[in-house]
Design a protein around this motif. Structure first.
Motif, PDB file in Angstrom:
ATOM      1  N   TYR A  51       0.837  -1.204   0.000  1.00 32.30           N
ATOM      2  CA  TYR A  51       0.000   0.000   0.000  1.00 32.30           C
ATOM      3  C   TYR A  51       0.870   1.251   0.000  1.00 32.30           C
ATOM      4  O   TYR A  51       0.630   2.207  -0.743  1.00 32.30           O
ATOM      5  N   LEU A  52       1.919   1.255   0.841  1.00 31.76           N
ATOM      6  CA  LEU A  52       2.775   2.426   0.966  1.00 31.76           C
ATOM      7  C   LEU A  52       3.570   2.684  -0.309  1.00 31.76           C
ATOM      8  O   LEU A  52       3.777   3.840  -0.699  1.00 31.76           O
ATOM      9  N   VAL A  53       4.037   1.614  -0.964  1.00 29.76           N
ATOM     10  CA  VAL A  53       4.842   1.783  -2.169  1.00 29.76           C
ATOM     11  C   VAL A  53       4.025   2.431  -3.288  1.00 29.76           C
ATOM     12  O   VAL A  53       4.461   3.415  -3.910  1.00 29.76           O
ATOM     13  N   THR A  54       2.838   1.912  -3.577  1.00 29.08           N
ATOM     14  CA  THR A  54       2.044   2.475  -4.669  1.00 29.08           C
ATOM     15  C   THR A  54       1.503   3.854  -4.310  1.00 29.08           C
ATOM     16  O   THR A  54       1.432   4.739  -5.167  1.00 29.08           O
ATOM     17  N   LEU A  55       1.149   4.052  -3.056  1.00 28.58           N
ATOM     18  CA  LEU A  55       0.691   5.373  -2.622  1.00 28.58           C
ATOM     19  C   LEU A  55       1.804   6.397  -2.790  1.00 28.58           C
ATOM     20  O   LEU A  55       1.608   7.470  -3.377  1.00 28.58           O
ATOM     21  N   GLY A  56       3.003   6.070  -2.286  1.00 28.34           N
ATOM     22  CA  GLY A  56       4.118   6.997  -2.397  1.00 28.34           C
ATOM     23  C   GLY A  56       4.570   7.207  -3.823  1.00 28.34           C
ATOM     24  O   GLY A  56       5.004   8.305  -4.195  1.00 28.34           O
ATOM     25  N   SER A  57       4.470   6.175  -4.659  1.00 27.38           N
ATOM     26  CA  SER A  57       4.926   6.274  -6.043  1.00 27.38           C
ATOM     27  C   SER A  57       4.030   7.175  -6.883  1.00 27.38           C
ATOM     28  O   SER A  57       4.508   7.884  -7.775  1.00 27.38           O
ATOM     29  N   LEU A  58       2.743   7.126  -6.630  1.00 23.47           N
ATOM     30  CA  LEU A  58       1.781   7.769  -7.524  1.00 23.47           C
ATOM     31  C   LEU A  58       1.232   9.088  -7.020  1.00 23.47           C
ATOM     32  O   LEU A  58       0.482   9.748  -7.744  1.00 23.47           O
ATOM     33  N   ILE A  59       1.596   9.507  -5.813  1.00 25.25           N
ATOM     34  CA  ILE A  59       0.913  10.652  -5.225  1.00 25.25           C
ATOM     35  C   ILE A  59       1.207  11.944  -5.985  1.00 25.25           C
ATOM     36  O   ILE A  59       0.327  12.787  -6.164  1.00 25.25           O
ATOM     37  N   LEU A  60       2.449  12.128  -6.473  1.00 22.41           N
ATOM     38  CA  LEU A  60       2.749  13.326  -7.250  1.00 22.41           C
ATOM     39  C   LEU A  60       2.011  13.313  -8.581  1.00 22.41           C
ATOM     40  O   LEU A  60       1.491  14.339  -9.027  1.00 22.41           O
ATOM     41  N   VAL A  61       1.969  12.160  -9.223  1.00 25.32           N
ATOM     42  CA  VAL A  61       1.236  12.039 -10.489  1.00 25.32           C
ATOM     43  C   VAL A  61      -0.247  12.325 -10.259  1.00 25.32           C
ATOM     44  O   VAL A  61      -0.882  13.045 -11.042  1.00 25.32           O
ATOM     45  N   ALA A 108      -5.191   3.704  -5.605  1.00 21.43           N
ATOM     46  CA  ALA A 108      -6.440   4.474  -5.519  1.00 21.43           C
ATOM     47  C   ALA A 108      -6.353   5.523  -4.419  1.00 21.43           C
ATOM     48  O   ALA A 108      -6.827   6.657  -4.586  1.00 21.43           O
ATOM     49  N   GLY A 109      -5.731   5.158  -3.296  1.00 18.05           N
ATOM     50  CA  GLY A 109      -5.596   6.098  -2.190  1.00 18.05           C
ATOM     51  C   GLY A 109      -4.786   7.328  -2.558  1.00 18.05           C
ATOM     52  O   GLY A 109      -5.015   8.421  -2.025  1.00 18.05           O
ATOM     53  N   ALA A 110      -3.826   7.172  -3.503  1.00 17.44           N
ATOM     54  CA  ALA A 110      -3.011   8.310  -3.928  1.00 17.44           C
ATOM     55  C   ALA A 110      -3.859   9.396  -4.569  1.00 17.44           C
ATOM     56  O   ALA A 110      -3.473  10.573  -4.585  1.00 17.44           O
ATOM     57  N   PHE A 111      -5.017   9.035  -5.103  1.00 16.36           N
ATOM     58  CA  PHE A 111      -5.881  10.006  -5.758  1.00 16.36           C
ATOM     59  C   PHE A 111      -6.829  10.712  -4.790  1.00 16.36           C
ATOM     60  O   PHE A 111      -7.494  11.660  -5.178  1.00 16.36           O
ATOM     61  N   LEU A 112      -6.896  10.263  -3.540  1.00 15.35           N
ATOM     62  CA  LEU A 112      -7.902  10.789  -2.622  1.00 15.35           C
ATOM     63  C   LEU A 112      -7.451  12.019  -1.841  1.00 15.35           C
ATOM     64  O   LEU A 112      -8.113  13.055  -1.864  1.00 15.35           O
ATOM     65  N   VAL A 113      -6.319  11.929  -1.143  1.00 17.69           N
ATOM     66  CA  VAL A 113      -5.937  13.012  -0.235  1.00 17.69           C
ATOM     67  C   VAL A 113      -5.589  14.307  -0.969  1.00 17.69           C
ATOM     68  O   VAL A 113      -6.123  15.368  -0.629  1.00 17.69           O
ATOM     69  N   PRO A 114      -4.704  14.297  -1.994  1.00 20.15           N
ATOM     70  CA  PRO A 114      -4.416  15.560  -2.682  1.00 20.15           C
ATOM     71  C   PRO A 114      -5.655  16.196  -3.306  1.00 20.15           C
ATOM     72  O   PRO A 114      -5.842  17.413  -3.248  1.00 20.15           O
ATOM     73  N   SER A 115      -6.518  15.371  -3.891  1.00 18.05           N
ATOM     74  CA  SER A 115      -7.718  15.904  -4.544  1.00 18.05           C
ATOM     75  C   SER A 115      -8.684  16.502  -3.535  1.00 18.05           C
ATOM     76  O   SER A 115      -9.309  17.537  -3.793  1.00 18.05           O
ATOM     77  N   SER A 116      -8.810  15.860  -2.371  1.00 19.30           N
ATOM     78  CA  SER A 116      -9.750  16.372  -1.372  1.00 19.30           C
ATOM     79  C   SER A 116      -9.269  17.696  -0.798  1.00 19.30           C
ATOM     80  O   SER A 116     -10.061  18.628  -0.613  1.00 19.30           O
ATOM     81  N   LEU A 117      -7.977  17.819  -0.527  1.00 23.61           N
ATOM     82  CA  LEU A 117      -7.450  19.095  -0.036  1.00 23.61           C
ATOM     83  C   LEU A 117      -7.549  20.176  -1.116  1.00 23.61           C
ATOM     84  O   LEU A 117      -7.853  21.337  -0.819  1.00 23.61           O
ATOM     85  N   GLY A 386      -3.785  20.884  -6.186  1.00 25.59           N
ATOM     86  CA  GLY A 386      -3.665  19.431  -6.153  1.00 25.59           C
ATOM     87  C   GLY A 386      -2.210  18.999  -6.184  1.00 25.59           C
ATOM     88  O   GLY A 386      -1.779  18.127  -5.425  1.00 25.59           O
ATOM     89  N   THR A 387      -1.427  19.636  -7.073  1.00 20.94           N
ATOM     90  CA  THR A 387       0.005  19.341  -7.145  1.00 20.94           C
ATOM     91  C   THR A 387       0.701  19.728  -5.852  1.00 20.94           C
ATOM     92  O   THR A 387       1.545  18.977  -5.336  1.00 20.94           O
ATOM     93  N   ALA A 388       0.369  20.901  -5.311  1.00 16.12           N
ATOM     94  CA  ALA A 388       1.001  21.359  -4.075  1.00 16.12           C
ATOM     95  C   ALA A 388       0.713  20.412  -2.916  1.00 16.12           C
ATOM     96  O   ALA A 388       1.602  20.086  -2.116  1.00 16.12           O
ATOM     97  N   SER A 389      -0.533  19.955  -2.820  1.00 16.94           N
ATOM     98  CA  SER A 389      -0.897  19.010  -1.765  1.00 16.94           C
ATOM     99  C   SER A 389      -0.151  17.689  -1.936  1.00 16.94           C
ATOM    100  O   SER A 389       0.318  17.098  -0.957  1.00 16.94           O
ATOM    101  N   ALA A 390      -0.015  17.237  -3.183  1.00 20.48           N
ATOM    102  CA  ALA A 390       0.686  15.988  -3.431  1.00 20.48           C
ATOM    103  C   ALA A 390       2.159  16.094  -3.054  1.00 20.48           C
ATOM    104  O   ALA A 390       2.727  15.173  -2.467  1.00 20.48           O
ATOM    105  N   VAL A 391       2.797  17.219  -3.395  1.00 21.52           N
ATOM    106  CA  VAL A 391       4.196  17.425  -3.025  1.00 21.52           C
ATOM    107  C   VAL A 391       4.351  17.389  -1.515  1.00 21.52           C
ATOM    108  O   VAL A 391       5.248  16.729  -0.968  1.00 21.52           O
ATOM    109  N   ASN A 392       3.450  18.089  -0.802  1.00 16.56           N
ATOM    110  CA  ASN A 392       3.544  18.140   0.654  1.00 16.56           C
ATOM    111  C   ASN A 392       3.325  16.772   1.278  1.00 16.56           C
ATOM    112  O   ASN A 392       4.026  16.389   2.228  1.00 16.56           O
ATOM    113  N   ASN A 393       2.380  16.010   0.739  1.00 15.63           N
ATOM    114  CA  ASN A 393       2.152  14.645   1.231  1.00 15.63           C
ATOM    115  C   ASN A 393       3.354  13.749   0.955  1.00 15.63           C
ATOM    116  O   ASN A 393       3.739  12.922   1.793  1.00 15.63           O
ATOM    117  N   ALA A 394       3.956  13.905  -0.237  1.00 21.58           N
ATOM    118  CA  ALA A 394       5.122  13.088  -0.577  1.00 21.58           C
ATOM    119  C   ALA A 394       6.292  13.413   0.342  1.00 21.58           C
ATOM    120  O   ALA A 394       7.006  12.513   0.800  1.00 21.58           O
TER     121      ALA A 394
END
Length: 480
Positions: A51-61, A108-117, A386-394
């Motif tokens: 879960y962590l690998v795919t979440l971390g890999s895809l969150i910026l994308v 799928a989780g990688a698409f949730l947090v950045p988009s919601s923020l 969305g990009t900014a949130s993803a960077v911060n999460n990464a």
């Protein structure tokens, strides 16, 4: 709030809540899962790590995709994907398939947090935005309490499989809410750089895998070395492409913004400290003190309760007065709370030696998180949130993985009383660094909203003119 604003905030909270709750649901279900499916300790580790690998890999994308295609569409994709993956996990007949479906769930989780923020930042402005982020922080923190309770009850009285079926109800509610509201969501004109996305995903995936497996397999292990070198090379190629590509996933101009780069640097220090404190405290209370897993988990409960009670108010205050003071005072309070843990002795007493530090640490965390998220997200145009949130999460996720990877060096090989004290001191040092970065780097004045190279002088402004920015947790709360 108007009706639509309440619904949009509910959608953002619900979408993130699922991802945060799922992170803690599985930890208590693991023993029952391996009893039924097998896999042993390595299987348990990869049920979490996949879960962590795919979440971390895809969150910026995912963050870039949400800006280009629209947050509403990306949220729906993430929610439906999470529901499909959760159902597949609940039906998994083998440990190997369980791990594969967990990887799908992380994607799928990688698409949730950045988009919601990003949905919050595109809907709310100024103090209202900071307060909404505070509500989001409090609600997602609540998921860390509900997750183990739901997972434990369902695993004990029904089956561990129901712990994943439980994801379907909140997902269905959020999808229904999306149908009832018009989202303030204007997709950008542009395209997603496929090559850049591949370089980013493979590069981050290799680095995350190396950081996860390094402490277990040894840093000289061929697999770890290959992942580290290949991941680093590919991610460097990704950065070069961001500099010269026509449709960058992460425009490097964002890092010219003072609040953005300093907020992310502060995030790295604060979330590394948060992960170190949480990990070491939980292990020490079980292995050295002899508390049960449940009692060790409850030891940090006051911290989460304080966040739930205070995050909304702190978010509103940071919207009025700016994030700088909160991002400075909060980490200092957390550092003091960590140093209070130095009173822990061989003659252990939770109420006198641990609880005071946990309370001070939790109060400082509450003061820090919402203003930090607001400072980062508010420093960029809303169409890049969305990009900014993803960077911060990464940044938060990678810093957490790095600190755990070097944990043995910090504690001196084992988490005994001496190692626990060393970890408390390192935690305080990291938090002090985060406070200094915030005080020196964060500014409350309005930054130019364009991502051009034009230099614009920020003029003095009143508190009501200050844009709100946000910080995640990811709390371990964070965090996912």
């Amino acid at each position: 709030m108007a009706r639509d604003e309440r619904l949009i905030l509910s959608i953002a909270v619900g979408a993130s809540f699922v991802a945060f709750m799922n992170n803690t649901v599985i930890t208590v279900a693991l023993p029952r899962i391996t009893e039924e499916l097998g896999g042993g300790l390595p299987g348990q580790q990869w049920m979490i790590n996949a879960y962590l690998v795919t979440l971390g890999s895809l969150i910026l994308v995912a963050g870039s995709v949400s800006d280009v295609l629209g947050r509403g569409l990306v949220l729906r994709i993430g929610l439906i994907g999470f529901a499909i993956a959760s159902t597949a996990i609940a039906l998994a007949p083998t440990a190997e398939l369980m791990i594969a479906f967990r990887a799908l769930q992380g994607a799928a989780g990688a698409f949730l947090v950045p988009s919601s923020l990003a949905l919050i930042t595109s809907t709310f402005r100024d103090a209202a935005q900071a307060r909404a982020i505070g509500v989001w922080t409090a609600a997602t923190s609540m998921a860390s309490i509900i997750g183990p309770v739901v997972g434990g009850l369902l695993s004990d009285f029904l089956s561990w499989r129901w712990a994943f079926v439980a994801n379907l109800l909140p997902i269905a509610i959020v999808l229904l809410l999306i149908l009832k509201v018009r989202l303030h969501d204007e997709p950008q004109r542009g395209r997603v750089d496929i090559l850049g996305a591949a370089l980013c995903a493979l590069g981050l995936g290799g680095l995350v895998t190396a950081l996860i497996e390094g402490p277990n397999q040894g840093w000289d292990n061929p697999l770890v070395l290959t992942c580290l070198l290949a991941g680093g090379t590919l991610f460097l190629a990704f950065i070069v492409r961001q500099r010269y590509g026509s449709a960058p996933i992460v425009p490097l101009e964002m890092f010219k913004r003072r609040n953005f780069w300093s907020g992310n640097l502060a995030t790295a220090f604060v979330y590394a400290a948060l992960s170190l404190n949480g990990f070491v405290l939980a292990i020490f209370l079980q292995q050295s003190v002899g508390l049960s897993a449940t009692a060790a988990g409850l030891a940090s409960l006051p911290m989460t309760i304080i966040m739930i009670l205070g995050s909304s108010s702190i978010g509103a205050l940071s919207g009025r007065f700016g994030a700088r003071v909160f991002m400075t005072v909060g980490p200092i309070m957390m550092a003091l709370g960590s140093l209070l843990l130095l009173t822990v002795s061989a003659d252990f007493n939770y109420w006198q030696q641990v609880l005071p530090g946990v309370i001070v640490f939790g109060a400082g965390l509450t003061v820090t998180v919402s203003p930090l998220t607001s400072a980062v997200l508010g420093s960029v145009p809303s169409n890049r949130s969305g990009t900014a949130s993803a960077v911060n999460n990464a940044v938060a996720r990678v810093s957490s993985l790095v600190i755990v990877a070097v944990l043995a060096v910090i504690v001196g090989g084992q988490i005994d009383l001496s190692g626990f004290h060393r970890a408390a001191i390192v935690t305080a040092i990291l938090l002090t660094a985060g406070a200094l970065v915030s005080w020196i780097g964060i500014r409350s004045a309005v930054e130019p909203r364009s991502l051009s190279n034009t230099t614009v002088r920020a003029e003095p402004c009143t508190a009501s003119d200050i844009p709100v920015t946000v910080g995640v947790t990811r709390a371990v709360p964070r965090r996912v």
